[in-house]
Design a protein around this motif. Sequence first.
Motif, PDB file in Angstrom:
ATOM      1  N   UNK A 250       0.803  -1.221   0.000  1.00  4.97           N
ATOM      2  CA  UNK A 250       0.000   0.000   0.000  1.00  4.97           C
ATOM      3  C   UNK A 250       0.838   1.275   0.000  1.00  4.97           C
ATOM      4  N   UNK A 251       1.927   1.297   0.791  1.00  2.00           N
ATOM      5  CA  UNK A 251       2.760   2.512   0.849  1.00  2.00           C
ATOM      6  C   UNK A 251       3.421   2.800  -0.502  1.00  2.00           C
ATOM      7  N   UNK A 252       3.896   1.756  -1.181  1.00  2.00           N
ATOM      8  CA  UNK A 252       4.497   1.945  -2.507  1.00  2.00           C
ATOM      9  C   UNK A 252       3.452   2.435  -3.502  1.00  2.00           C
ATOM     10  N   UNK A 253       2.240   1.887  -3.401  1.00  2.00           N
ATOM     11  CA  UNK A 253       1.165   2.328  -4.293  1.00  2.00           C
ATOM     12  C   UNK A 253       0.895   3.823  -4.093  1.00  2.00           C
ATOM     13  N   UNK A 254       0.787   4.245  -2.844  1.00  2.00           N
ATOM     14  CA  UNK A 254       0.530   5.659  -2.543  1.00  2.00           C
ATOM     15  C   UNK A 254       1.688   6.526  -3.042  1.00  2.00           C
ATOM     16  N   UNK A 255       2.927   6.070  -2.843  1.00  2.00           N
ATOM     17  CA  UNK A 255       4.098   6.820  -3.302  1.00  2.00           C
ATOM     18  C   UNK A 255       4.032   7.075  -4.803  1.00  2.00           C
ATOM     19  N   UNK A 256       3.782   6.022  -5.603  1.00  2.00           N
ATOM     20  CA  UNK A 256       3.781   6.172  -7.060  1.00  2.00           C
ATOM     21  C   UNK A 256       2.566   6.943  -7.555  1.00  2.00           C
ATOM     22  N   UNK A 257       1.402   6.721  -6.925  1.00  2.00           N
ATOM     23  CA  UNK A 257       0.233   7.510  -7.307  1.00  2.00           C
ATOM     24  C   UNK A 257       0.446   8.993  -6.981  1.00  2.00           C
ATOM     25  N   UNK A 258       1.107   9.265  -5.862  1.00  2.00           N
ATOM     26  CA  UNK A 258       1.386  10.656  -5.471  1.00  2.00           C
ATOM     27  C   UNK A 258       2.338  11.317  -6.466  1.00  2.00           C
ATOM     28  N   UNK A 259       3.377  10.596  -6.864  1.00  2.00           N
ATOM     29  CA  UNK A 259       4.307  11.161  -7.855  1.00  2.00           C
ATOM     30  C   UNK A 259       3.597  11.432  -9.181  1.00  2.00           C
TER      31      UNK A 259
END
Length: 184
Positions: free
Chosen positions: A166-175
């Motif tokens: 989930x944290x990686x998903x949020x990181x890439x969606x945020x970028x």
Amino acid sequence: MNAPICNLTLHTLRAVTLYVWIVGAFAFVTPRSIAEDASANVDQGIAYLNGDGVPRDWNKAEELLKAGAVAGDRRAQFHLAEMYYLGEGGLTKHAAAMRWYTDAAEQGHPEAQLRLGYFSVVGHSIPRDIEVAVDWFTQAARNGEAAAQAWLGAAYANGRGVTKHEEEAVLWFSRYAEQGSAED
């Protein structure tokens, strides 16, 4: 006896003059100027490819882009790959396109990395392999390619080709969101 000395002196003077002229002529040819000329040729090839400021000319575009691609210019490699892949100018050459996409991608060209990621997902012109796709998308995303960042966000959110995170998903969606989207 003075005549041979004069002839020798005259020949020496001509040789020195020629040497100075040659050295002077090449004094301006530096690795940077060669690179600038090559870059200008690639720019011209892209202009012919797109008909940007010049009449569209597939043959000239291919000639200039191929020269740049062979010389290792990643922009030339990418645009030549696009030309071959899309069949522009009647030049559909998928195998050659994959070679040039790969060469450009290995040199860090984000759009080439993105294309190889997509092709790896669907198995078009190269074997379908989701892990390879994730590798290419990761490289493209790290190089700022927004579509790859969105794809990685989805991959991590759904556990597709990677462990669900989930944290990686949020990181890439945020970028991706920080760059905006084409619809904005």
